[in-house]
Design an enzyme around this catalytic site. Sequence first.
Site, PDB file in Angstrom:
ATOM      1  N   SER B 116      -1.388-104.836 102.169  1.00  0.00           N
ATOM      2  CA  SER B 116       0.261-103.676 101.286  1.00  0.00           C
ATOM      3  C   SER B 116       0.197-102.156 101.405  1.00  0.00           C
ATOM      4  O   SER B 116      -0.559-101.426 101.618  1.00  0.00           O
ATOM      5  CB  SER B 116      -0.647-103.931  99.829  1.00  0.00           C
ATOM      6  OG  SER B 116       0.331-103.888  98.753  1.00  0.00           O
ATOM      7  N   TYR B 139       7.466-101.579 102.228  1.00  0.00           N
ATOM      8  CA  TYR B 139       8.223-101.120 101.668  1.00  0.00           C
ATOM      9  C   TYR B 139       9.317 -99.750 101.602  1.00  0.00           C
ATOM     10  O   TYR B 139       8.525 -99.248 102.067  1.00  0.00           O
ATOM     11  CB  TYR B 139       7.820-100.586  99.938  1.00  0.00           C
ATOM     12  CG  TYR B 139       7.065-101.947  99.712  1.00  0.00           C
ATOM     13  CD1 TYR B 139       7.851-103.200  99.015  1.00  0.00           C
ATOM     14  CD2 TYR B 139       5.437-101.772  99.613  1.00  0.00           C
ATOM     15  CE1 TYR B 139       7.440-103.731  98.384  1.00  0.00           C
ATOM     16  CE2 TYR B 139       5.226-103.257  98.398  1.00  0.00           C
ATOM     17  CZ  TYR B 139       6.019-104.118  97.919  1.00  0.00           C
ATOM     18  OH  TYR B 139       5.094-105.177  97.437  1.00  0.00           O
ATOM     19  N   THR B 165       9.410-106.008 104.022  1.00  0.00           N
ATOM     20  CA  THR B 165       8.965-106.533 102.655  1.00  0.00           C
ATOM     21  C   THR B 165      10.600-106.831 102.339  1.00  0.00           C
ATOM     22  O   THR B 165      11.006-105.102 101.818  1.00  0.00           O
ATOM     23  CB  THR B 165       8.276-106.613 101.963  1.00  0.00           C
ATOM     24  OG1 THR B 165       6.966-107.529 101.991  1.00  0.00           O
ATOM     25  CG2 THR B 165       8.328-107.038 100.647  1.00  0.00           C
ATOM     26  N   LYS B 254       9.897-110.271 105.979  1.00  0.00           N
ATOM     27  CA  LYS B 254       8.706-111.128 104.973  1.00  0.00           C
ATOM     28  C   LYS B 254       9.227-111.266 103.661  1.00  0.00           C
ATOM     29  O   LYS B 254      10.441-110.272 103.069  1.00  0.00           O
ATOM     30  CB  LYS B 254       7.643-110.323 104.310  1.00  0.00           C
ATOM     31  CG  LYS B 254       7.318-111.022 103.181  1.00  0.00           C
ATOM     32  CD  LYS B 254       5.212-111.103 103.639  1.00  0.00           C
ATOM     33  CE  LYS B 254       5.038-111.195 101.866  1.00  0.00           C
ATOM     34  NZ  LYS B 254       5.913-110.806 100.703  1.00  0.00           N
ATOM     35  N   HIS B 278       8.240-114.158  97.495  1.00  0.00           N
ATOM     36  CA  HIS B 278       7.386-113.164  97.018  1.00  0.00           C
ATOM     37  C   HIS B 278       6.620-113.782  94.890  1.00  0.00           C
ATOM     38  O   HIS B 278       6.168-113.016  94.080  1.00  0.00           O
ATOM     39  CB  HIS B 278       7.903-111.758  95.869  1.00  0.00           C
ATOM     40  CG  HIS B 278       7.302-110.629  96.404  1.00  0.00           C
ATOM     41  ND1 HIS B 278       7.656-110.080  97.331  1.00  0.00           N
ATOM     42  CD2 HIS B 278       6.501-109.413  95.191  1.00  0.00           C
ATOM     43  CE1 HIS B 278       7.519-108.384  97.549  1.00  0.00           C
ATOM     44  NE2 HIS B 278       6.515-108.200  96.200  1.00  0.00           N
TER      45      HIS B 278
END
Lengths: 384, 384, 384, 384
Positions: B116, B139, B165, B254, B278
């Site tokens: 992440s 992100y 993402t 994603k 998500h």
Amino acid sequence: MTGIDWNATRAARVVSTSEMRKRARRLPRAIFDAVDGGAGDEVTLRENRRAYERIAFAPPALADAGSRDLTTTILGDPVSMPLLLAPCGMARMLNSAGELAVARAAGKAGTIFAVSGVSSYPLEDIAGVATGPLWYQLYLLSDREATTAKLARARTAGYRVLCVTVDATIAALRERDVRNGLEIPPALSLRLVVGALRKPSWLAAFVRGEVGDAGLGARVAVRDFVTTIRQLIGVTSDELRWIRERWEGPLVVKGVMRGDDCEELLRLGVDGIVVSNHGGRQLDGARATIEILPEVVEAVNGRVEVFVDGGVWRGSDVVKAVALGARAVLIGKAYMFGLAAYGEAGVDRVLEIFRVELDRTLGMLGCSCVADLNPSLLAKSSLG
Amino acid sequence: MTGIDWNATRAARVVSTSEMRKRARRLPRAIFDAVDGGAGDEVTLRENRRAYERIAFAPPALADAGSRDLTTTILGDPVSMPLLLAPCGMARMLNSAGELAVARAAGKAGTIFAVSGVSSYPLEDIAGVATGPLWYQLYLLSDREATTAKLARARTAGYRVLCVTVDATIAALRERDVRNGLEIPPALSLRLVVGALRKPSWLAAFVRGEVGDAGLGARVAVRDFVTTIRQLIGVTSDELRWIRERWEGPLVVKGVMRGDDCEELLRLGVDGIVVSNHGGRQLDGARATIEILPEVVEAVNGRVEVFVDGGVWRGSDVVKAVALGARAVLIGKAYMFGLAAYGEAGVDRVLEIFRVELDRTLGMLGCSCVADLNPSLLAKSSLG
Amino acid sequence: MTGIDWNATRAARVVSTSEMRKRARRLPRAIFDAVDGGAGDEVTLRENRRAYERIAFAPPALADAGSRDLTTTILGDPVSMPLLLAPCGMARMLNSAGELAVARAAGKAGTIFAVSGVSSYPLEDIAGVATGPLWYQLYLLSDREATTAKLARARTAGYRVLCVTVDATIAALRERDVRNGLEIPPALSLRLVVGALRKPSWLAAFVRGEVGDAGLGARVAVRDFVTTIRQLIGVTSDELRWIRERWEGPLVVKGVMRGDDCEELLRLGVDGIVVSNHGGRQLDGARATIEILPEVVEAVNGRVEVFVDGGVWRGSDVVKAVALGARAVLIGKAYMFGLAAYGEAGVDRVLEIFRVELDRTLGMLGCSCVADLNPSLLAKSSLG
Amino acid sequence: MTGIDWNATRAARVVSTSEMRKRARRLPRAIFDAVDGGAGDEVTLRENRRAYERIAFAPPALADAGSRDLTTTILGDPVSMPLLLAPCGMARMLNSAGELAVARAAGKAGTIFAVSGVSSYPLEDIAGVATGPLWYQLYLLSDREATTAKLARARTAGYRVLCVTVDATIAALRERDVRNGLEIPPALSLRLVVGALRKPSWLAAFVRGEVGDAGLGARVAVRDFVTTIRQLIGVTSDELRWIRERWEGPLVVKGVMRGDDCEELLRLGVDGIVVSNHGGRQLDGARATIEILPEVVEAVNGRVEVFVDGGVWRGSDVVKAVALGARAVLIGKAYMFGLAAYGEAGVDRVLEIFRVELDRTLGMLGCSCVADLNPSLLAKSSLG
């Protein structure tokens, strides 16, 4: 000692097969769950049942089915109703008489008992007490000699039909069994004993060696069972051809879940097809069998007999299956719970319940025999 | 001190991922809910799961998948099964080893860990212990320099794939978190303490600084997390082009929920698409991912690899997704609960559960490798 | 006395409108149920809500809605978001400030309050405190002079829009009210007192005359209410024409449940249509409003503005309605529960919750303003 | 002794028929269940009701049904509303006045009572107290002379319409009855007494011979009932023709569940058709009656009157049935529970509840009379 058969008396009071299931809770939970449970999240187990509830009846208004003839034939053998007893392993875990009781009950009821390839009594003993026709259910093993020997024993013992199971070539994980600490054979594991302490009659029988694996025959059967499970192999066209060549009588394949498999099966010379997902005990997520049936019936188009099992708890379910083209249904859990609750008398009672419900449903549909059943008597209900 | 690994021993007894979820209740409720919960009324969270149950299997009758080969490749990297570990933030809240444990478990299991962008250990530390390929999940921040620096760090640390993402550009409100008084980082808020009092082992670790934000590295990570959340920006074509120009390796997007987005994504040069909502944690009401998958697979038409996450709790779910055209699935909550329950041994066990279920399901479908899977093995069930 | 506004403090902690509903249980059950309940078996009440859950979002992958503009206009009046406050009768039963609090909250939030024709404060008093535009909702009475007088009062007081309710021309039986022994006005019936004993703060306010009908103004309002209920007549084309001739401003008809009614309504000169089934409080069994909306939008084809109410509990519901063609939604129960729980601060909070959810949902759909919403962002989910 | 009729006072407080059902729990459970229960798994019993909930109303916006005329005719007999009282056996089990109370209530309400062929008072006694038209419901017996005698008695007693039941030619098994140990007549079986001990008022009346079979008339009725049940035969075209030749008045067939039966029924000269599955008390799995109705209405095409029963608990259900083409509905359980709860006053109240709901629903649909009802006022809801 009186002549009263308490088991029969109590069994006679049971109204439905689902009530019989409740009576079977006299077993230790681990044993009850081993019969009752399914694979994975038990989606298929539940759907097998619910799919029947989504099929509705549309009976004609004017009809008189004063008395009904429930008889039919299954692969040439006359039976008193379109229902036979599915192969279920290790019946002796439930009751000391195990498959002997089941065979006797099937004979009295005028129907067929399909004996499991992992029965807890030798197939010869079962044949010895049977008064009706028997099927022998075969798990295909990697050891061909062992398979050949099995076939020879079944033939010698007079089994009429060979039933090859194709949907259990991989051992499934039934999570209830794991959680219950169930071992095969059920040794006195801590969890089993704790569970059994609350079911003293079963525990006493276990300690006396009447249920479980204590008897000599049972021990042999259990060894057999474990060997079988370890040697399971997939059933290919080649394997089925090999079997076909070694079995002269009718050959049935159990575990068909697709219409487009039928052509090849027929080409290989099978005489019957059982639409089955192993009662939701193998591949969770498999389609409900009664929803597969019409597609198989259409593909087979009358060339061989088609059977169905899974989720059959009512005489009305039998009627729905036959109306959709099944020659007969196989019941499994329902009679096993009868056996668990009241031994042979319990199996007798389950068969009687089915017969009465079947007769009544046929009558309410204005059918005087099972051949009168057809899809126009059904309607897809919008229940969902 | 004995050599017994109690966590491994206990983890080995866990039968399914949903049982592992129950084991994770050893966490304070606020932390459990932060992993378990979804956005809004959790409609999407539930539907992600239920949608898998509406897909049924239609296995062929005659097949022998004696042994199964579960291996495949993911964007060129060989993996032991079509499953990788999704990016999940702040693993150290669950267990002191956090992402280090996850990376080690992924490597042992022969699969990929997608780290992440708000991990609770520095990405370099995670790469340092990893033995398998890593993805880095990005992100997009308003501060381009910060983004460039992140990319450089990931590249230097040897991350193989960049995963952008796009479905979390707006902070969602997860109401369980608000009700639980969860703050990031979890300071000793009154509600958290009250909840944690009933979970002494977690509380002790928290007080010792092993979980939570007490360690120095963790504090940095937490600062990073908060900064990231505040700087989230939407991902437009321009932004994606900007990233594409700065990342040489495979680029995955994603959070795709529409087939008609794919053409533009492919034009922009992405190498993989993850169908994701998500995990139901962003836009409640978003469609179930497994229901979106076929439309994306059709739009992509084999030009890049397609992945899916959300609601994957069973090996059979993996099989369904792959049969519908996914190259692999990403699991999130399932391994996080393993981590929460038994640390690295818990993640190991979750991966083992998936592998065994995947293998068994493949076998029951008569497939000897994942490439054998295809939509004809599935049937839309009428369950509703 | 401190300067802390405890109601505002407590209201700020409420996460969602459904949580606000729970907070409103501080009311006696009879009063709570009078707001919460529906007609008959409450099928329509439930379906209004569930129908929203059956509509799924399909957000685009690449979008940046960095900041969102929620403003729109409603019949020419600018509002801060596409949501207005529906006419609900007798607000003073919930809180002594009744409609005055609602009007103030609507003004602060930059939206419209549609004042009920059976408000518990005189329409002039409400207009006196309002800072935003007002609608006046008219029940058609058999006494035309009374109607004319009402219209004159509304016009003089500055009401902008006249809203004629056509789905409440027959008094419904709400069984919860009957069971609770609710009378209008709530005299100290035995059941009410018994229920209220457990809610001392409401009872104290009732005894002090702050809630209920004790104040002089309230008594007049109550008399008015009872008179109105007794004189309700059906709204025909002739009646609507008669009203149209007597009201110069925009005219809205509330309670439309069929697309094929629209042509006649437009011919009669209405300026807006509210798709409504009276929140499931009139004709139980009426269709869910969000399922009717598309058919009305299609029939109207942009000639007038279309609104919808019933079952709106989330900002995401507002987004769904607007995406399906509604100009705005009306909320009723949600703000009434805010009023019941924390007075004006509760209404403020409910409007804030809607605004935040609306903003977030818009952002997650990649829309920078409400005009960007359209049906292609939605997908009929297969949830059932 | 005061003049207060406590039963009427209490009955007046009952809000709905489902509340009346709860009031009927003053009966011993065995008796309550005998009215309330269905056959088998009670799937049809539940679906009869749910199917109504799946039908939605689509009322017009502009309409004035200031006052509604609920009257209609049933086979030429004027009635105050499109609802009559279905034949239900053995009413004296519920209340000592049995069918006498029902007949009086029907007369007061201006509607028809269809007297069961197994009534617990002689048909002449019922006719003696009736002030409205009566139907006589006939079970076809194997003993033709007995049937002829019955017809003669009904004719002599002034029964207007003969109603032949065709869906109860086989005795059903209602499992609740079996479990409750219910015998017909209810002798003082152990289980009944144990159950009744908790319902002292019913038990006292039973002991006094007011309910049950103690009175002489009742004993005769019960003998009659048992004889009837034993002699039930199927109704064929020949049988129906035989009856048609022996009954001059209108002839109705009850228990039709298929549209394609109608042509033959009309050819045989029937004057009315009741779509019925015996309230889910005969063939479990039969389709919901309201879902069969349209197909029968279409087949009949206005040539005779069509009726429907099963699952009717609301005035809105009556409206749905009439809108779909039924001339009227028959209610059964609803009035039986009224009888059980408060005797004649209970039946009065049930009929009043239906009338008020029917009137209100008609008004809300903008219909001023039952002839205004038509299918365009309905919409298949997507509720599922």
